[in-house]
Design an enzyme around this catalytic site. Sequence first.
Site, PDB file in Angstrom:
ATOM      1  N   GLU A   3      -4.164  -1.104   4.146  1.00 54.83           N
ATOM      2  CA  GLU A   3      -4.923  -1.578   3.505  1.00 54.83           C
ATOM      3  C   GLU A   3      -5.853  -2.185   4.447  1.00 54.83           C
ATOM      4  O   GLU A   3      -5.799  -2.143   5.702  1.00 54.83           O
ATOM      5  CB  GLU A   3      -4.056  -2.530   2.357  1.00 54.83           C
ATOM      6  CG  GLU A   3      -3.223  -1.830   1.562  1.00 54.83           C
ATOM      7  CD  GLU A   3      -2.427  -2.505   0.777  1.00 54.83           C
ATOM      8  OE1 GLU A   3      -2.883  -3.771   0.445  1.00 54.83           O
ATOM      9  OE2 GLU A   3      -1.419  -2.168   0.164  1.00 54.83           O
ATOM     10  N   ARG A 277       1.234   2.272 -10.393  1.00 60.79           N
ATOM     11  CA  ARG A 277       1.390   1.501  -9.270  1.00 60.79           C
ATOM     12  C   ARG A 277       2.456   0.376  -9.349  1.00 60.79           C
ATOM     13  O   ARG A 277       2.738  -0.107 -10.517  1.00 60.79           O
ATOM     14  CB  ARG A 277       0.286   0.818  -8.665  1.00 60.79           C
ATOM     15  CG  ARG A 277      -0.983   1.720  -8.355  1.00 60.79           C
ATOM     16  CD  ARG A 277      -0.781   2.675  -7.523  1.00 60.79           C
ATOM     17  NE  ARG A 277      -0.538   2.140  -6.058  1.00 60.79           N
ATOM     18  CZ  ARG A 277      -1.302   2.005  -5.253  1.00 60.79           C
ATOM     19  NH1 ARG A 277      -2.499   2.070  -5.460  1.00 60.79           N
ATOM     20  NH2 ARG A 277      -0.976   1.502  -4.002  1.00 60.79           N
TER      21      ARG A 277
END
Length: 287
Positions: A3, A277
């Site tokens: 990320e 998720r």
Amino acid sequence: MPELPEVETIARGLHKRVAGDAIESVWLGSKPQTMKSRPAEIAATLEHTRITQVRRMGKHIVFDLERSGKVQASLPAKGRMRRIALGPRSQWIVHLGMTGRMVVCEPSAEIARHTHAIVTLASGHELRFVDPRRFGRLSVESEGNFEAGGVEPLEVEKERFLALFRGRKTPIKSALLNQKLLRGVGNIYADESLFRAGLRPRRRVSTITRAQLERLYLAVQVVLKEAIALGGSSISDYVDADGEEGFFQLRHRVYAREGEPCLVCKTPIKRVVIVGRSSHYCPHCQK
């Protein structure tokens, strides 16, 4: 998947290692999934350029390239040759996917399995892209106009942040993961930011007050900056440009801590699935 903090850490490390170096030649593997741009176009765009900067844009690593004036390159296309113009500035864009790594090494270093690109530099070093699962992508922008979409969470002003989210009917976790809104924030840092802001991941954005969104804005800023300072979170395969792991996973307060006591109130951390998720939160600290 790396990320924002992980990609930022890698980009900074690469900038220190290769900025100012020149690209002499490019070798590309035969796996088409890795090449978002055509291999011949990637090679033509990279060769005989100088790397002026390596930076992050969203979850992408962007190599800014410079050459002496415009050049014409001939590329094979459907059985014939097509000529393209390459401007004085272009870009090489790397998305790491889930397991991609950028490695700066000596030419004598053993070539790892799943190496998909080898860039030979004038300094004598090689820059290699390795990706076992082949979810990473390599592409180029011949005019240097790459745009990742969304806004940078570390650059966005508070009022713009509030405007992006205000009134949406989706869960706040889904909104944070929407790369068209904020680019670079993923599962780990969304969970950690929501915990610090005291918001449950399933909470509808339209039910969140201005004051709560302001807390989330600050939480996102603080979490991302802390993670960058600690080199990101080493989950699975992630290492930085020097092959070193990050340390922010030692600071995770909710992510991947299902069933463990909350570090604030000792309530067991829960996990829910939102749009496929996993999301982790404290049912007492987050409302």
